[in-house]
Design an enzyme around this catalytic site. Structure first.
Site, PDB file in Angstrom:
ATOM      1  N   CYS A 163      10.021   1.383   1.832  1.00  0.00           N
ATOM      2  CA  CYS A 163      10.881   0.234   2.183  1.00  0.00           C
ATOM      3  C   CYS A 163      12.320   0.687   2.344  1.00  0.00           C
ATOM      4  CB  CYS A 163      10.740  -0.879   1.148  1.00  0.00           C
ATOM      5  SG  CYS A 163      11.045  -0.335  -0.535  1.00  0.00           S
ATOM      6  N   GLU A 177      14.358  -6.269  -9.140  1.00  0.00           N
ATOM      7  CA  GLU A 177      13.486  -5.674 -10.143  1.00  0.00           C
ATOM      8  C   GLU A 177      14.275  -4.582 -10.865  1.00  0.00           C
ATOM      9  OE1 GLU A 177      10.031  -4.688  -7.492  1.00  0.00           O
ATOM     10  OE2 GLU A 177       9.017  -6.194  -8.719  1.00  0.00           O
ATOM     11  N   TRP A 203       0.791  -1.226   0.000  1.00  0.00           N
ATOM     12  CA  TRP A 203       0.000   0.000   0.000  1.00  0.00           C
ATOM     13  C   TRP A 203       0.829   1.284   0.000  1.00  0.00           C
ATOM     14  CZ3 TRP A 203       1.726   2.320   4.337  1.00  0.00           C
ATOM     15  CH2 TRP A 203       2.069   1.521   5.436  1.00  0.00           C
ATOM     16  N   ASN A 204       2.153   1.190   0.122  1.00  0.00           N
ATOM     17  CA  ASN A 204       2.919   2.438   0.307  1.00  0.00           C
ATOM     18  C   ASN A 204       3.161   3.194  -0.996  1.00  0.00           C
ATOM     19  OD1 ASN A 204       4.702   0.386  -0.433  1.00  0.00           O
ATOM     20  ND2 ASN A 204       6.391   1.284   0.702  1.00  0.00           N
ATOM     21  N   GLU A 226      10.265  -8.747  -3.002  1.00  0.00           N
ATOM     22  CA  GLU A 226      10.817  -7.453  -2.563  1.00  0.00           C
ATOM     23  C   GLU A 226      10.223  -7.183  -1.194  1.00  0.00           C
ATOM     24  OE1 GLU A 226      13.101  -5.836  -3.915  1.00  0.00           O
ATOM     25  OE2 GLU A 226      13.060  -6.187  -6.072  1.00  0.00           O
TER      26      GLU A 226
HETATM   27  P1  NAD Z   1       1.950  -7.012   3.421  1.00  0.00           P
HETATM   28  O1  NAD Z   1       2.961  -8.099   3.305  1.00  0.00           O
HETATM   29  O2  NAD Z   1       1.032  -7.024   4.570  1.00  0.00           O
HETATM   30  O3  NAD Z   1       1.005  -7.013   2.132  1.00  0.00           O
HETATM   31  C1  NAD Z   1       1.525  -6.871   0.818  1.00  0.00           C
HETATM   32  C2  NAD Z   1       0.547  -7.530  -0.151  1.00  0.00           C
HETATM   33  O4  NAD Z   1       0.557  -8.936   0.070  1.00  0.00           O
HETATM   34  C3  NAD Z   1      -0.912  -7.098   0.023  1.00  0.00           C
HETATM   35  O5  NAD Z   1      -1.501  -7.008  -1.267  1.00  0.00           O
HETATM   36  C4  NAD Z   1      -1.499  -8.225   0.838  1.00  0.00           C
HETATM   37  O6  NAD Z   1      -2.893  -8.361   0.686  1.00  0.00           O
HETATM   38  C5  NAD Z   1      -0.769  -9.431   0.269  1.00  0.00           C
HETATM   39  N1  NAD Z   1      -0.638 -10.587   1.148  1.00  0.00           N
HETATM   40  C6  NAD Z   1      -0.644 -10.637   2.498  1.00  0.00           C
HETATM   41  N2  NAD Z   1      -0.492 -11.912   2.925  1.00  0.00           N
HETATM   42  C7  NAD Z   1      -0.324 -12.675   1.813  1.00  0.00           C
HETATM   43  C8  NAD Z   1      -0.104 -14.065   1.597  1.00  0.00           C
HETATM   44  N3  NAD Z   1      -0.013 -14.937   2.605  1.00  0.00           N
HETATM   45  N4  NAD Z   1       0.010 -14.504   0.334  1.00  0.00           N
HETATM   46  C9  NAD Z   1      -0.059 -13.644  -0.718  1.00  0.00           C
HETATM   47  N5  NAD Z   1      -0.292 -12.319  -0.571  1.00  0.00           N
HETATM   48  C10 NAD Z   1      -0.415 -11.824   0.681  1.00  0.00           C
HETATM   49  O7  NAD Z   1       2.767  -5.652   3.307  1.00  0.00           O
HETATM   50  P2  NAD Z   1       2.200  -4.155   3.404  1.00  0.00           P
HETATM   51  O8  NAD Z   1       1.890  -3.873   4.830  1.00  0.00           O
HETATM   52  O9  NAD Z   1       1.161  -3.934   2.365  1.00  0.00           O
HETATM   53  O10 NAD Z   1       3.468  -3.316   2.944  1.00  0.00           O
HETATM   54  C11 NAD Z   1       4.464  -2.901   3.819  1.00  0.00           C
HETATM   55  C12 NAD Z   1       5.681  -3.801   3.711  1.00  0.00           C
HETATM   56  O11 NAD Z   1       6.123  -3.878   2.353  1.00  0.00           O
HETATM   57  C13 NAD Z   1       6.863  -3.262   4.466  1.00  0.00           C
HETATM   58  O12 NAD Z   1       7.517  -4.307   5.126  1.00  0.00           O
HETATM   59  C14 NAD Z   1       7.758  -2.691   3.368  1.00  0.00           C
HETATM   60  O13 NAD Z   1       9.102  -2.583   3.704  1.00  0.00           O
HETATM   61  C15 NAD Z   1       7.523  -3.667   2.280  1.00  0.00           C
HETATM   62  N6  NAD Z   1       7.896  -3.077   0.999  1.00  0.00           N
HETATM   63  C16 NAD Z   1       8.999  -3.548   0.345  1.00  0.00           C
HETATM   64  C17 NAD Z   1       9.382  -2.967  -0.844  1.00  0.00           C
HETATM   65  C18 NAD Z   1      10.586  -3.446  -1.622  1.00  0.00           C
HETATM   66  O14 NAD Z   1      10.678  -3.126  -2.810  1.00  0.00           O
HETATM   67  N7  NAD Z   1      11.500  -4.196  -1.029  1.00  0.00           N
HETATM   68  C19 NAD Z   1       8.665  -1.888  -1.350  1.00  0.00           C
HETATM   69  C20 NAD Z   1       7.566  -1.431  -0.638  1.00  0.00           C
HETATM   70  C21 NAD Z   1       7.185  -2.032   0.530  1.00  0.00           C
END
Ligand code: NAD
Length: 468
Positions: free
Chosen positions: A274, A448, A143-144, A240
């Site tokens: 992130c 990526e 969502w970020n 990621e």
């Molecule tokens: P999240 O893991 O809760 O959710 C991310 C997505 O995954 C959502 O669409 C969610 O519905 C889905 N999801 C959740 N559980 C799942 C499962 N078991 N199987 C498949 N899909 C599932 O993360 P968030 O709270 O939306 O985002 C914040 C996190 O993302 C932070 O830790 C941030 O650092 C990370 N992030 C990483 C990057 C990167 O490029 N490395 C970029 C942005 C955010």
């Protein structure tokens, strides 16, 4: 009220079940999004599978479609950006920048020159390494930066000849629905689909038999579940995941300049990045001056509704994240840290938290050891540089890291010792379409962007023709 719809196999589709979308600046629902059913997901996968048969055949046609897709997005910037600010919270100009980033990534992958890799072509044999598209890609986004991070998957996956089923976060579904709607004006039906729903829908995608690759951006804990689910039928994965980026200030740095730059690097998108700076190591001699510079920024920055022009920092995106940041800051304060700025939620509706600078937090406290993902930054004094490097590396996260120094060569020497997918000197979070981006250790698997991102959406085949 506009009804926001999924795009499945080129058709726009609602659902009898819908879920609320909250505006984080008010804490109240302002719209609903469709909750995809199992049948919706099956239809999206089947549509993507059918479209793959022809989409994979013609690279020139794909490049032309991506060029048109970039142009279509660029024309729709204000409309998509407004939805993004309403559901995500970020200032409108940053939302516009994010949508423009989608156009930039689509254009980059349309223009990317992919060289043939011919290993041998002589009297005896012709040998070529061929990059084949993998098939249907399940793309799961957080969502970020919901749109930009989706485009890091959509653009290279489509250019390489795959088709895509996208699932945005349940906190930010509307801007992705609008983006896919616009892209489907130029893409053939079924090439790009979007389904909306909660975490269970993501899990259903990773367990589904159709996709051959999962490209996931999100938390470490969900990423591990994705890896486990994908292993069952050996889907390819790119993960990621989260970060806990350290910034190390060297003793020759200008504390005022560095303090200002670190504030921007830590609080961009209200810390929900992130690769935000998430902890700062400062030599004892510069500690107070760097803290003063950070506090000056924290106390003057305008926090508010992203739709207000003056706003520089919006709210946190959602209630669980607001609670998490509140708990981490309260935990640090109760175990001896001091809030040099902020330290509490703001007394107003919505998920607003005061920009917070913490000193004296212990290395094992949650605010230092974990990913806070919000507007709270711990500053940690160090005496010995080698010790600071060791502490910076003493974590399972390894996404980004930076070193701040006047002697930039010395800074680079330190940066090279940091365990991180990207190591910067006098900058942080410097990203571009042509630069590979990914995490080491638990921050991810694969990368990526650039040609590396393109190749991650291909399988490699050796074609070996004996001529005699
Ligand atoms: P999240 O893991 O809760 O959710 C991310 C997505 O995954 C959502 O669409 C969610 O519905 C889905 N999801 C959740 N559980 C799942 C499962 N078991 N199987 C498949 N899909 C599932 O993360 P968030 O709270 O939306 O985002 C914040 C996190 O993302 C932070 O830790 C941030 O650092 C990370 N992030 C990483 C990057 C990167 O490029 N490395 C970029 C942005 C955010």
């Amino acid at each position: 009220m506009t009804e926001h719809l999924m795009t499945i196999d080129g058709e726009r589709r609602s659902s009898s079940d819908r879920f609320d979308v909250i505006n984080p600046a008010t804490g109240e629902a302002f719209a609903t999004a469709p909750e995809a059913t199992a049948a919706d997901l099956d239809d999206a996968m089947a549509g993507a599978q059918r479209a793959f048969r022809t989409w994979k055949l013609d690279d020139d046609a794909r490049r032309e479609s991506l060029r048109q897709a970039a142009a279509a997005i660029n024309e729709a910037v204000p409309q998509i950006a407004t939805l993004l600010t309403q559901e995500q919270g970020k200032p409108l100009n940053e939302a516009m920048f994010e949508v423009m980033g989608v156009g930039m990534w689509l254009q980059y992958y349309a223009d990317l020159q992919v060289e043939r890799e011919i290993l041998q072509d002589d009297d005896a044999a012709f040998v070529e390494v061929v990059r084949r598209p993998i098939g249907v890609v399940a793309a799961i986004a957080p969502w970020n930066f919901p749109l930009l991070l989706s485009s890091w998957k959509i653009a290279p996956a489509l250019r390489a000849g795959n088709t895509v089923v996208l699932k945005p976060s349940p906190y930010t579904p509307l801007s992705s629905l609008a983006m896919v709607d616009v892209l489907n004006r130029v893409l053939p039906p079924g090439v790009l689909n979007v389904v909306t729903g909660g975490d269970a829908l993501g899990a259903a995608m990773t367990a589904h038999p159709t996709p051959r690759k999962v490209s996931f951006t999100g938390s470490v804990s969900a990423g591990k579940k994705v890896a486990i689910a994908s292993a069952a039928d050996l889907k390819r994965v790119t993960l990621e995941l989260g970060g806990n980026d350290p910034a190390i200030v060297l003793d020759d740095a200008d504390p005022t300049v560095v303090g200002k730059a670190l504030f921007a690097a830590a609080f961009q998108n209200n810390g929900q990045t992130c690769i935000a700076v998430k902890r700062v190591y400062v030599p004892e001699s510069l500690h107070d001056a760097v803290v003063d510079a950070l506090v000056a920024e924290a106390e003057s920055v305008v926090v508010g509704d992203g739709m207000d022009e003056a706003t520089k920092l919006g709210p946190l995106n959602n209630r669980p994240q607001f609670d998490r940041v509140s708990d981490l800051v309260a935990g640090a304060l109760s175990s001896g840290a001091r809030a040099a700025a902020g330290g509490t939620a703001l007394d107003r509706p919505g998920y607003f938290f005061a920009p917070t600078i913490l000193t004296g937090a212990g290395e094992s406290s949650g605010i230092v050891a974990e990913e806070q993902f919000g507007p709270a930054l711990p500053v940690i004094a160090y005496r010995d540089l080698d010790d600071a490097i060791e502490r910076a590396n003493a974590t399972t996260y390894a996404l980004g890291a930076s070193v701040w120094a006047t002697d930039t060569e010395r800074g680079e020497g330190v940066a090279r010792q940091l365990e991180a997918g990207s190591a910067w000197v006098n900058t942080h979070a410097a990203l571009a379409p042509n630069l590979p981006f990914g995490g080491l250790k638990w921050s991810g698997v694969g990368v990526e962007n650039g040609t590396w991102g393109y190749k991650s959406f291909t399988d490699l085949q050796v074609v070996n023709r004996r001529k005699k």
